[in-house]
Design a protein around this motif. Structure first.
Motif: not given
Length: 537
Positions: A304-310, A381-382
């Motif tokens: 699992s992971g998350f987007v912190f910047k685009v 998206r963030i």
């Protein structure tokens, strides 16, 4: 199987995850953060020659600054991520913009790291921006290592610097090294954690300092390397420091209440290796990430992971967008299918990249704690979560109300449609807030700092070939509107000239002065106006 040395009762991490150290560097502009980043890459064997921000000609192209404006001004504007190996560890370093106008990007970056290195200028001490960034670390209880830079220039008294950190930032400080002399007389440092003398070589800036093992400060060998007057001063100061300041305590450091401080000169490659050893030895391994409905531990088998910047248009030829993803758990392999939680659609991650400054290579695999880039066309998206099917939402990634608003118009009215697209792209990247007013044409663009308007105008022109004008707006701030649906609709109908939508389609109330907000609070008790929006899906 439990590890007795760990203060918590967490299971032992798989060795691949345990060897990872994911951290950010924070500082006031000009304290030497980009130079320090370069030297990290140099010692990690990632680059052959470090480029200094203010050096001449080709040496000037530092590896971590890739936007045209950063190269022209010598500041870092967008946070970039770099991975490299150092001895047996894997470092994931996230460089953050030091300039105060880009604080929001930095706040979000700090959600993706497990520790931070605070860089302080030896002459200036703790500056305003350092204080702000430090507050964010405090909110997240991030462990902090401090590097006091520019000791080869005239700097303040060592005790004075330590006192200022303790008073201003309310954190205990323990010296990991102690400087010998300063400015022109700066010879090097005494490493208090390992009883070693580290001598600086002024002739070659890219050379690692000479290190001499000592049997404590009474070792007669010290006199061969240090002039008598400086040696007496060193012994006296260290004795005082050991009485007055707390010793190194890893548990207190990991809780964020104690910071070890190293002294050095990044431009002379001095003190950097000791700092890297410090991160490796004392720094936290990948930590548990906060999410709804449960926390995510790094040793879990599922990815699992998350987007912190685009970051848009990293490669201007391809109009690509790269989403920076912090892996929270599991062992990721290229080609895996992950669920995009917001849209509930599966995504095959076929060409994830690892960053080595401005170079990238395909990531065949990555582990919890790593940061990978996923090229996409605007799906990510963030704040988005990627999992192996579980509906997790990672919390604590903030979006702040902009403090400056201007209207934006295309220089050529025929190209207004292209402007639409460009602004939406920057909104998704988090570089600006874009509001579409309900009445009238054009867009209202909101940012946290004035320099961001310049950056936006220059990027829209370079990346889209569109000259744009930013003009003052009648509005001064924006608030997100929430509450029971019928009440919000009635409120919007009555305040059309103030209403707009953000790029997610959420209603936003644009205000001219504080009085507008007070009036809403008085006349519409069921409607809430908020200055932050949690980026969750």
């Amino acid at each position: 199987m439990l590890d007795a040395t760990q203060p918590t009762n967490r299971p032992t991490l798989p060795p691949e995850i345990a060897r990872r150290r994911t951290f950010a560097i924070i500082s006031h502009p000009d304290a030497g953060k980009t130079t320090l980043t370069e030297k990290f890459l140099l010692f990690g064997g990632a680059i052959q020659m470090a480029g200094q921000v203010r050096a001449k000609g080709e040496a000037r192209r530092t590896r971590s600054d890739f936007m045209q404006m950063e190269k022209d001004r010598g500041i870092s504007v967008s946070a970039s991520a770099m991975s490299f190996d150092y001895r047996t560890w894997r470092f994931n370093l996230v460089d953050t913009p030091g300039h105060s106008d880009f604080s929001e990007d930095t706040y979000r970056t700090l959600t993706a790291v497990d520790a931070a290195i605070m860089v302080i200028d030896g002459a200036k001490g703790v500056e305003s921006q350092t204080r702000k960034l430090f507050e964010v670390c405090r909110l997240r209880d991030l462990p902090i290592l401090t590097f006091c830079n520019k000791m080869d220039r005239e700097s303040r008294d060592t005790f004075e610097i330590i006192d200022e950190i303790q008073e201003n930032l309310a954190i205990d400080v323990t010296p990991a090294s102690w400087p010998i002399g300063m400015g022109r007389d700066f010879l090097g440092c005494y490493d208090l954690l390992h009883d070693r003398l580290e001598l600086m070589d002024r002739a070659d800036r890219n050379r690692v300092a000479e290190s001499v093992k000592m049997q404590g400060l009474d070792d007669p060998k010290l006199a061969q390397h240090i002039p008598a007057a400086l040696l007496d001063k060193l012994r006296e100061e260290v004795e005082m420091a050991r009485e007055l300041l707390p010793p190194m305590d890893r548990a207190a450091f990991l809780q964020g209440t104690l910071t070890p401080i190293w002294f050095g000169s990044a431009i002379n490659s001095f003190g950097v290796k000791e700092l890297m050893d410090g991160i490796a030895e004392y720094g936290p391994e990948p930590q548990v990430q906060h999410a709804e409905p449960r926390e995510v531990a790094p040793e879990e088998a599922k990815v699992s992971g998350f987007v912190f910047k685009v970051q848009a248009n990293m490669d201007p030829k391809h109009r690509d967008r790269v989403a920076f993803v912090r892996l929270a758990s599991g062992h990721f392999q290229r080609g895996m299918k992950l669920t995009h939680v917001r849209s509930k659609k599966p995504m095959a991650i076929t060409n994830p990249v690892l960053f080595l400054a401005s170079d990238r290579e395909l990531a065949e695999e990555a582990w919890a704690g790593d940061i990978i880039g996923i090229p996409n066309h605007g799906q990510l998206r963030i704040g988005d979560a990627l999992t192996e099917g579980e509906g997790l939402r990672f919390t604590g990634i903030p979006s702040f109300a902009p403090e400056l608003l201007q209207t934006c118009r295309a220089g050529d009215p025929m190209k207004a449609k292209h402007l639409d697209k460009a602004l939406m792209q920057f909104a998704e990247e988090g570089a600006a807030k874009v509001f579409k007013p309900m009445i009238g044409s054009g867009f209202v663009v909101g940012v946290v700092g004035a320099l961001q308007f310049e950056v936006l105008a220059s990027r829209i022109e370079i990346e889209y070939g569109l000259p744009v004008r930013f003009e003052p707006s009648q509005f001064t701030s924006a608030r997100w509107v929430s509450g029971p649906k019928p009440k919000v609709e009635a409120f919007m109908a009555a305040n059309k000239q103030h209403m707009a939508e953000d790029n997610d389609g959420d209603p936003v109330y644009l205000t001219r002065m504080q009085w507008d907000i007070d009036r809403v609070v008085r006349d519409y008790p069921d409607v809430t106006l908020s200055a932050t929006k949690e980026l969750m899906v």
